[in-house]
Design an enzyme around this catalytic site. Structure first.
Site, mmCIF file in Angstrom:
data_model
loop_
_atom_site.group_PDB
_atom_site.id
_atom_site.type_symbol
_atom_site.label_atom_id
_atom_site.label_comp_id
_atom_site.label_asym_id
_atom_site.label_seq_id
_atom_site.Cartn_x
_atom_site.Cartn_y
_atom_site.Cartn_z
ATOM 1 N N LYS A 197 34.322 58.538 -5.466
ATOM 2 C CA LYS A 197 34.437 59.633 -4.489
ATOM 3 C C LYS A 197 35.822 60.262 -4.578
ATOM 4 O O LYS A 197 35.962 61.473 -4.746
ATOM 5 C CB LYS A 197 34.210 59.072 -3.093
ATOM 6 C CG LYS A 197 34.762 59.926 -1.969
ATOM 7 C CD LYS A 197 34.516 59.336 -0.608
ATOM 8 C CE LYS A 197 35.585 58.398 -0.139
ATOM 9 N NZ LYS A 197 36.744 59.016 0.514
ATOM 10 N N ASN A 198 36.858 59.433 -4.524
ATOM 11 C CA ASN A 198 38.221 59.961 -4.443
ATOM 12 C C ASN A 198 38.677 60.603 -5.741
ATOM 13 O O ASN A 198 39.633 61.379 -5.747
ATOM 14 C CB ASN A 198 39.195 58.858 -4.025
ATOM 15 C CG ASN A 198 39.004 58.491 -2.576
ATOM 16 O OD1 ASN A 198 38.215 59.130 -1.862
ATOM 17 N ND2 ASN A 198 39.677 57.453 -2.130
ATOM 18 N N CYS A 239 42.168 61.313 12.078
ATOM 19 C CA CYS A 239 41.216 60.338 11.535
ATOM 20 C C CYS A 239 41.351 59.081 12.394
ATOM 21 O O CYS A 239 42.173 59.012 13.296
ATOM 22 C CB CYS A 239 41.470 60.054 10.070
ATOM 23 S SG CYS A 239 42.882 59.018 9.791
ATOM 24 N N ARG A 290 47.551 61.745 9.980
ATOM 25 C CA ARG A 290 47.674 61.810 8.516
ATOM 26 C C ARG A 290 48.174 63.218 8.212
ATOM 27 O O ARG A 290 47.409 64.136 8.012
ATOM 28 C CB ARG A 290 46.335 61.478 7.854
ATOM 29 C CG ARG A 290 46.021 59.987 7.987
ATOM 30 C CD ARG A 290 44.670 59.647 7.455
ATOM 31 N NE ARG A 290 44.611 59.774 5.996
ATOM 32 C CZ ARG A 290 43.445 59.725 5.340
ATOM 33 N NH1 ARG A 290 42.334 59.642 6.013
ATOM 34 N NH2 ARG A 290 43.424 59.812 4.039
ATOM 35 N N VAL A 343 50.122 66.659 6.676
ATOM 36 C CA VAL A 343 50.058 67.390 5.398
ATOM 37 C C VAL A 343 51.373 68.136 5.161
ATOM 38 O O VAL A 343 51.423 69.096 4.392
ATOM 39 C CB VAL A 343 48.861 68.369 5.355
ATOM 40 C CG1 VAL A 343 47.546 67.620 5.249
ATOM 41 C CG2 VAL A 343 48.893 69.320 6.560
ATOM 42 N N ASP A 353 43.314 50.950 0.201
ATOM 43 C CA ASP A 353 41.877 51.075 0.463
ATOM 44 C C ASP A 353 41.135 49.764 0.299
ATOM 45 O O ASP A 353 39.945 49.684 0.593
ATOM 46 C CB ASP A 353 41.246 52.132 -0.455
ATOM 47 C CG ASP A 353 41.705 53.511 -0.091
ATOM 48 O OD1 ASP A 353 41.461 54.449 -0.869
ATOM 49 O OD2 ASP A 353 42.338 53.668 0.973
ATOM 50 N N ARG A 393 29.813 57.679 3.829
ATOM 51 C CA ARG A 393 30.778 58.605 3.231
ATOM 52 C C ARG A 393 31.268 58.091 1.882
ATOM 53 O O ARG A 393 31.638 58.851 1.024
ATOM 54 C CB ARG A 393 31.993 58.784 4.153
ATOM 55 C CG ARG A 393 31.699 59.471 5.460
ATOM 56 C CD ARG A 393 32.976 59.772 6.189
ATOM 57 N NE ARG A 393 33.905 60.499 5.315
ATOM 58 C CZ ARG A 393 35.163 60.784 5.656
ATOM 59 N NH1 ARG A 393 35.623 60.387 6.826
ATOM 60 N NH2 ARG A 393 35.955 61.440 4.841
HETATM 61 C C1 EPZ Z 1 44.109 59.416 -0.429
HETATM 62 O O1 EPZ Z 1 44.354 59.935 0.870
HETATM 63 C C2 EPZ Z 1 42.735 58.767 -0.371
HETATM 64 N N1 EPZ Z 1 41.738 59.788 -0.042
HETATM 65 C C3 EPZ Z 1 42.736 57.675 0.696
HETATM 66 O O2 EPZ Z 1 41.455 57.038 0.638
HETATM 67 C C4 EPZ Z 1 43.803 56.645 0.342
HETATM 68 O O3 EPZ Z 1 43.856 55.683 1.366
HETATM 69 C C5 EPZ Z 1 45.170 57.342 0.209
HETATM 70 O O4 EPZ Z 1 45.083 58.397 -0.752
HETATM 71 C C6 EPZ Z 1 46.269 56.384 -0.226
HETATM 72 O O5 EPZ Z 1 45.931 55.819 -1.473
HETATM 73 C C7 EPZ Z 1 41.258 60.562 -1.030
HETATM 74 O O6 EPZ Z 1 41.625 60.416 -2.193
HETATM 75 C C8 EPZ Z 1 40.220 61.568 -0.639
HETATM 76 P P1 EPZ Z 1 48.314 60.082 0.838
HETATM 77 P P2 EPZ Z 1 45.632 60.918 1.113
HETATM 78 O O7 EPZ Z 1 48.660 61.519 1.006
HETATM 79 O O8 EPZ Z 1 45.842 61.755 -0.079
HETATM 80 C C9 EPZ Z 1 51.819 60.124 4.015
HETATM 81 C C10 EPZ Z 1 39.441 56.235 1.488
HETATM 82 O O9 EPZ Z 1 39.272 55.247 2.195
HETATM 83 N N2 EPZ Z 1 51.799 61.584 3.915
HETATM 84 O O10 EPZ Z 1 48.530 59.416 -0.486
HETATM 85 O O11 EPZ Z 1 45.418 61.584 2.417
HETATM 86 C C11 EPZ Z 1 50.564 59.562 4.674
HETATM 87 O O12 EPZ Z 1 50.686 59.617 6.089
HETATM 88 C C12 EPZ Z 1 40.583 57.176 1.757
HETATM 89 O O13 EPZ Z 1 38.736 56.529 0.493
HETATM 90 C C13 EPZ Z 1 52.771 62.336 4.591
HETATM 91 O O14 EPZ Z 1 53.634 61.794 5.277
HETATM 92 O O15 EPZ Z 1 46.796 59.859 1.249
HETATM 93 C C14 EPZ Z 1 50.524 58.159 4.148
HETATM 94 O O16 EPZ Z 1 51.371 57.336 4.931
HETATM 95 C C15 EPZ Z 1 41.252 56.849 3.086
HETATM 96 N N3 EPZ Z 1 52.747 63.687 4.493
HETATM 97 C C16 EPZ Z 1 51.106 58.292 2.742
HETATM 98 O O17 EPZ Z 1 51.770 59.555 2.704
HETATM 99 C C17 EPZ Z 1 51.822 64.349 3.719
HETATM 100 O O18 EPZ Z 1 51.866 65.598 3.640
HETATM 101 C C18 EPZ Z 1 50.072 58.293 1.644
HETATM 102 O O19 EPZ Z 1 49.071 59.246 1.982
HETATM 103 C C19 EPZ Z 1 50.847 63.579 3.033
HETATM 104 C C20 EPZ Z 1 50.866 62.201 3.140
#
Ligand code: EPZ
Length: 422
Positions: A22-23, A118, A123, A125, A308, A400
């Site tokens: 999925k990811n 969530c 979370r 951006v 994950d 999902r």
């Molecule tokens: C991806 O989410 C995955 N989702 C998540 O899987 C996974 O847990 C995560 O990466 C970490 O590996 C998809 O690929 C669709 P991040 P993402 O941005 O991209 C912080 C699942 O269960 N951050 O790598 O949203 C954030 O808060 C899902 O399949 C900021 O501070 O994760 C976190 O602490 C859940 N500012 C860290 O970075 C930002 O602008 C990593 O988040 C973006 C992120």
């Protein structure tokens, strides 16, 4: 809303095929919108998030044909005529935010809803938006929407992700491959999902250097062509089933269609529990030991232990003989599954971003509620080893991210039934 009725207490034996990731699929789907011709993506799992993203892509005018029996998507981006992704769709799935990078990266304009919250904490951006501004894209916020303007080309520059972020890396790559004269992403995510995306874009004609490292340098090209590609297998589904095969004495699972290279440090960690893990090409065989050893883990960005699989590992540790700790350094509050496991009989306590587990505790069936994708599958793992019968409610979270979960588990001897939740 459906629920699972699970009668636990039997070992799992047999073979499980691993589905497409999925990811890894979601970034490819977004990237296909950058092409001047259709793309074909194989090994796509039939999951809610894929259907949700198909709807988001259709809203902007692209044509999507999901050949479900072949697990193949055909995406034709040549009719995009609406550069907006609405709140009611983006709120359903955070990865819809990739539309920002795809639309502004191809058409120079995008209006995309900020993603909703969530189940576990904020979370943000902010890194996505700051990185685009560093690239020279004009970013503004209006009534919960992000408006991004890039015109024909932007100067580029460089941006360091702190912390490293999969989603921000994906969005910045999508925004820059056609737009930024030269853009460098420092501390970029190196997850296999990001590597696959970059290789897909290079095959479409993009200029990306440093793939697989934490520094990506993109130079804009004039156009990208659609291609045919096969999506990676799901490394998190794989890890989940490896843990399922380790949790109950006598279990012996063979997992097919894997890419073991995507597991990082996970197999060795699992071996430390006394579990037999035999990797042979794209097949992994897991045999449970009679006595699980406690092994503490700390999640990290790739190739460290994936967040994950954090909940699934903590669930397994309830069956280990001794005490262990599971710390999540990526998400500090991803422990919503803990109170539910305690209701099944686990002895666990959360302190800051660590859960302390005392094992081995016998689990007994109860009615439990899932709260997010990985928490919900952990409740299923627990119910499979618990005595008597459990109900896992609100399994729409599961739908999902896990394709045909009950069928795959039934095929290896689990007593699991999906019923309509009254
Ligand atoms: C991806 O989410 C995955 N989702 C998540 O899987 C996974 O847990 C995560 O990466 C970490 O590996 C998809 O690929 C669709 P991040 P993402 O941005 O991209 C912080 C699942 O269960 N951050 O790598 O949203 C954030 O808060 C899902 O399949 C900021 O501070 O994760 C976190 O602490 C859940 N500012 C860290 O970075 C930002 O602008 C990593 O988040 C973006 C992120």
């Amino acid at each position: 809303m459906d629920k699972f009725i699970i009668k636990g207490g039997t070992p799992l034996k047999g073979t499980i095929p691993i589905s497409g990731s999925k990811n890894a699929a979601l970034p490819l789907m977004a990237a296909s919108l950058l092409g001047n011709s259709p793309s074909v993506i194989q090994n796509i799992p039939k999951l809610k998030d894929i259907y949700t993203f198909n709807n988001v892509i259709r809203v902007v005018g692209a044509h999507v044909d999901f050949k479900e029996d072949e697990n193949t998507l055909v995406i034709d981006p040549t009719h995009i005529n609406h550069l907006e992704a609405p709140y009611d769709l983006v709120r359903k799935m955070r990865a819809s935010f990739y539309m920002l990078g795809a639309l502004v990266g191809k058409h120079g304009f995008a209006k995309v809803s900020l993603p909703g919250g969530c189940a576990w904490g904020p979370r943000p951006v902010d890194l996505h938006l700051k990185g685009m501004e560093a690239m020279g894209i004009d970013i503004s916020l209006e009534k919960g929407y992000v408006i991004a303007k890039a015109g024909d080309k932007v100067e580029g520059g460089s941006f360091k992700l702190e912390p490293s972020s999969v989603g921000a890396t994906v969005n910045l790559v999508l925004a820059s491959v056609l737009k930024a004269e030269k853009f460098t992403i420092k501390n970029a995510a190196k997850e296999p999902d990001v590597v696959q995306l970059c290789n897909f874009l290079v095959e479409m004609g993009a200029n990306i250097q440093g793939i697989g490292t934490d520094t990506l340098t993109i130079k804009a090209v004039d156009e990208l062509q659609g291609i045919k590609v096969s999506n990676d297998p799901d490394r998190i589904e794989l890890g989940t089933f490896m843990i399922a095969g380790a949790m109950f004495p006598g279990s012996d699972l063979t997992l097919n269609g894997c890419n073991p290279d995507h597991l990082g440090s996970f197999p060795d960690k699992l071996r430390k529990t006394g579990t037999s893990v035999d990797i042979n090409g794209t097949t992994i065989r897991v045999k449970a030991s009679d006595k699980l050893k406690p092994v503490s883990i700390k999640t990290e960005i790739y190739p460290g232990f994936p967040t994950d699989l954090q909940a699934q590992w903590a669930t397994m540790m309830t069956q280990a003989d001794g005490n262990s700790k599971v710390t999540d350094t990526v998400y500090f509050d991803r422990f919503s599954y803990v109170p539910e496991l305690v209701r099944l009989g686990a002895d666990m306590e959360v302190e800051k971003n660590t859960v302390k587990i005392s094992g081995k505790t016998p689990l007994t069936g109860a009615s439990v509620m899932s709260t997010d994708l990985r928490a919900s599958v952990s409740l299923v793992l627990a119910a499979l080893v618990a005595e008597n019968t459990s109900e896992v409610l609100r399994i729409y979270h599961l739908d999902r991210g896990y394709e045909s979960l009950e069928d795959k588990l039934t095929a290896v001897g689990a007593n699991i039934k999906r019923v309509e939740e009254t």
